[in-house]
Scaffold this motif. Structure first.
Motif, short mmCIF file in Angstrom:
data_model
loop_
_atom_site.label_atom_id
_atom_site.label_comp_id
_atom_site.label_asym_id
_atom_site.label_seq_id
_atom_site.Cartn_x
_atom_site.Cartn_y
_atom_site.Cartn_z
N THR A 234 0.82 -1.21 0.00
CA THR A 234 0.00 0.00 0.00
C THR A 234 0.86 1.26 0.00
N ASP A 235 1.93 1.23 0.77
CA ASP A 235 2.77 2.43 0.91
C ASP A 235 3.29 2.92 -0.44
N VAL A 236 3.84 2.00 -1.23
CA VAL A 236 4.40 2.39 -2.53
C VAL A 236 3.31 2.85 -3.48
N LEU A 237 2.17 2.16 -3.46
CA LEU A 237 1.07 2.54 -4.35
C LEU A 237 0.52 3.92 -4.01
N VAL A 238 0.37 4.20 -2.73
CA VAL A 238 -0.15 5.51 -2.30
C VAL A 238 0.85 6.61 -2.66
N LEU A 239 2.13 6.37 -2.46
CA LEU A 239 3.14 7.36 -2.82
C LEU A 239 3.19 7.57 -4.33
N THR A 240 2.93 6.49 -5.11
CA THR A 240 3.00 6.58 -6.57
C THR A 240 1.77 7.28 -7.15
N TYR A 241 0.57 6.87 -6.71
CA TYR A 241 -0.65 7.34 -7.36
C TYR A 241 -1.39 8.45 -6.60
N VAL A 242 -1.27 8.49 -5.28
CA VAL A 242 -1.94 9.54 -4.51
C VAL A 242 -1.01 10.74 -4.34
N ALA A 243 0.18 10.50 -3.81
CA ALA A 243 1.14 11.59 -3.65
C ALA A 243 1.83 11.93 -4.96
N GLN A 244 1.85 10.96 -5.89
CA GLN A 244 2.51 11.13 -7.20
C GLN A 244 3.94 11.64 -7.04
N ASP A 245 4.69 10.93 -6.21
CA ASP A 245 6.05 11.33 -5.89
C ASP A 245 6.99 10.12 -6.02
N LEU A 246 7.55 9.93 -7.22
CA LEU A 246 8.44 8.79 -7.44
C LEU A 246 9.75 8.93 -6.67
N LYS A 247 10.15 10.15 -6.37
CA LYS A 247 11.35 10.34 -5.56
C LYS A 247 11.12 9.84 -4.13
N VAL B 2 9.12 7.43 -3.47
CA VAL B 2 9.15 5.98 -3.64
C VAL B 2 10.59 5.48 -3.58
N SER B 3 11.50 6.23 -4.19
CA SER B 3 12.91 5.85 -4.16
C SER B 3 13.46 5.87 -2.73
N VAL B 4 13.12 6.92 -1.97
CA VAL B 4 13.55 7.00 -0.57
C VAL B 4 12.98 5.82 0.21
N TYR B 5 11.70 5.57 0.03
CA TYR B 5 11.05 4.44 0.71
C TYR B 5 11.76 3.13 0.34
N GLY B 6 12.09 2.99 -0.95
CA GLY B 6 12.71 1.76 -1.42
C GLY B 6 14.09 1.52 -0.84
N VAL B 7 14.86 2.58 -0.67
CA VAL B 7 16.21 2.44 -0.11
C VAL B 7 16.13 2.02 1.35
N TYR B 8 15.23 2.63 2.12
CA TYR B 8 15.05 2.22 3.51
C TYR B 8 14.51 0.80 3.60
N LEU B 9 13.54 0.52 2.74
CA LEU B 9 12.94 -0.81 2.76
C LEU B 9 13.97 -1.89 2.41
N MET B 10 14.92 -1.55 1.56
CA MET B 10 15.98 -2.48 1.18
C MET B 10 16.69 -3.04 2.41
N ILE B 11 16.94 -2.17 3.38
CA ILE B 11 17.63 -2.59 4.60
C ILE B 11 16.78 -3.58 5.39
N TYR B 12 15.52 -3.24 5.57
CA TYR B 12 14.66 -4.06 6.41
C TYR B 12 14.17 -5.33 5.71
N VAL B 13 14.08 -5.27 4.40
CA VAL B 13 13.75 -6.49 3.65
C VAL B 13 14.91 -7.48 3.72
N ALA B 14 16.15 -6.96 3.71
CA ALA B 14 17.31 -7.84 3.84
C ALA B 14 17.26 -8.58 5.18
N ILE B 15 16.89 -7.85 6.25
CA ILE B 15 16.75 -8.48 7.56
C ILE B 15 15.60 -9.48 7.57
N GLU B 16 14.49 -9.08 6.96
CA GLU B 16 13.31 -9.96 6.90
C GLU B 16 13.63 -11.26 6.17
#
Length: 504
Positions: free
Chosen positions: A240-253, A255-269
């Protein structure tokens, strides 16, 4: 039970995650430097859409694995063939639906998303990213179900690792050589085809008895509809987070910030999932064959899994900011360093991990239909809160929406699993949760008084290693004080591993 498969799966799973972590630090950084945050965010957004499209599997995979536990435990090859035949028939049909979805996304995405990239490039990127999923449905997907149910998860880790390394070496070489992003994705797709060949050869050599022409046991997959609903809800909730940032906030940058942070926690997951997921086949078979014996190991599993999860995410939380300062140094098109995001990401994943053992019991019991309404409510909470909050809080808003939804669902799953399936008080689980959360708060407060500023990756490693060891020591101490039986079990496992290493 074959413990060796579980040990192999843990070893290769951890190896895969360590290598994934290394490449995960290098490649996204090169992508952002070469193409900018917008392209990085666009690729992440496309990946999110295809994760939704994968739901055409309709829960058959999870239902089939659950149905296979019993026959595998009893070594009933006839029943295994009937279940696999039913799963194979479904996957073949689902592949055509997935292909249609890939084409639709490739056509619509370029005209529905705000981006400076030309539509033809976006179309090709969507096709290349979705092609692998089509092949998965038509060829290898059904085999992966059997491997997981048998405990051969290490095969998936090995093949994934080899393909991942080859793809990322190609990415680095092509990025440094200045190749176009489309060419890079074409090369990665070609490499992924090698995994298909491996599965076909392995099955023909080791499963000569496997018969996909056996009479399909469709009843074994009867729970797939309920699983499908839950998978849809989980995918919506987790993406939901990425979709809302993409289509509601319309802010791909963003999404990039979210993705970099998520990269860390997905690695742990993924590291966590590889460690404990490697033994789910044993627990699933034991639950379906010897329920009384299963009860004796559940408490140990829950205590160890929750403690390890909290320890790993606490390490990530403490080290996220110093890591981000080094990792994103020189990138100025958007601010990546943020003092609130590490806490929000860590808390979100702590809530998810707190319910893991209880959620696993529900899956083993096959109570998928009973959980449909609860899963839908979790998703509704997430979407509503995220959409409303993103207007005032931006990226913080979508994370808060997910946290609110997870808070509800974690309590719901813990209460249901303990009362309806395990027939015991919920206090045993909540007690573990409270203990580990208290340790997290203590570590967080201590970290406020420690200077973790670094200027290079070498300096980061010099503080990360002792910090990680210290945090693990604190959690192991708490485990020893409050869950002595589980701590002794962990200690015995460590001793056995050390003995084997010394012998070799």
């Amino acid at each position: 039970m074959n413990y060796k498969n579980g040990v192999k799966s843990v070893f290769w799973g951890i190896t895969q995650q360590l290598i994934t972590l290394i490449f995960g630090l290098v490649v996204p950084r090169l992508f952002i430097s070469s193409f900018g945050s917008e392209v990085n965010g666009l690729l992440g957004s496309i990946g999110n859409l295809f994760s939704y499209l994968a739901l055409v599997e309709a829960g058959v995979g999870t239902a089939a694995i659950q149905a296979l536990y019993g026959p595998i435990g009893r070594k009933d090859k006839d029943e295994i063939n009937r279940i696999m035949s039913a799963a194979g028939n479904f996957y073949g049909k689902a592949g055509w639906v997935y292909l249609a979805g890939v084409i639709i996304i490739a056509v619509l995405y370029p005209i529905t998303v705000k981006t400076t990239m030309d539509p033809q490039t976006v179309f090709l990127l969507a096709i290349l990213n979705g092609a692998g999923g089509v092949i998965n449905f038509w060829v290898q997907g059904k085999y992966m179900l059997l491997f997981q149910a048998e405990g051969k998860k290490y095969l998936l880790s090995i093949t994934t690792l080899v393909v991942y390394v080859a793809q990322n070496v190609l990415k680095i070489a092509f990025l440094l050589a200045g190749f176009d992003v489309v060419i890079i994705n074409v090369g990665c797709f070609c490499i992924s085809l090698c995994r298909v060949l491996f599965y076909l050869v392995y099955i023909r050599r080791n499963y000569k008895w496997l018969d996909f022409h056996a009479k399909p046991n469709k009843k074994a997959l009867a729970q797939s509809g309920a699983v499908f609903v839950q998978q849809i809800m989980w995918m919506l909730c987790s993406n939901t987070d990425v979709l809302v940032l993409t289509y509601v906030a319309q802010d791909l940058k963003a999404v990039s910030v979210y993705g970099v942070y998520l990269m860390i926690y997905v690695a742990i997951e993924r590291l966590y999932s590889n460690i404990f997921g490697s033994f789910h086949y044993m627990m699933g078979q034991k639950f379906n064959v010897d329920r009384e014996s299963y009860m004796s190991v559940h408490r140990i599993y829950e205590a160890l899994s929750m403690t390890v999860a909290f320890a790993l995410y606490t390490i990530a939380f403490v080290l996220t900011t110093p890591f981000m300062r080094v990792y994103t140094a020189g990138i100025t098109d958007v601010a990546y360093v943020d003092k609130y995001l590490p806490f929000l990401f860590a808390f979100m994943h702590l809530l998810a991990s707190a319910r893991e053992a209880s959620s696993r019991v529900i899956n083993f019991a096959g109570h998928f239909k009973q959980m449909q309404g609860r899963a839908i409510l979790e998703t509704v909470i997430n979407i509503v809160v995220s959409v409303v909050a993103v207007y005032w809080l931006g990226i913080y808003g979508v994370l808060i929406g997910t946290i609110v939804a997870y808070l509800y669902r974690a309590n719901d799953i813990i209460i249901y699993a303990n009362r309806k399936i395990l027939n015991r008080s919920c206090w045993a689980t909540y007690r573990l949760w409270i203990i580990n959360m208290a340790v997290f708060v203590i570590v967080w407060l201590i970290s406020l008084f420690i200077d973790l500023t670094v200027g290079s990756f070498v300096q980061f490693l010099l503080i990360a290693i002792p910090t990680g060891i210290a945090i693990c020591a604190v959690y192991i101490t708490a485990l020893w004080l409050f869950e002595r039986k589980s701590a002794r079990y962990l200690l015995n496992m460590a001793k056995e591993a050390a003995k084997r290493i010394m012998k070799k």
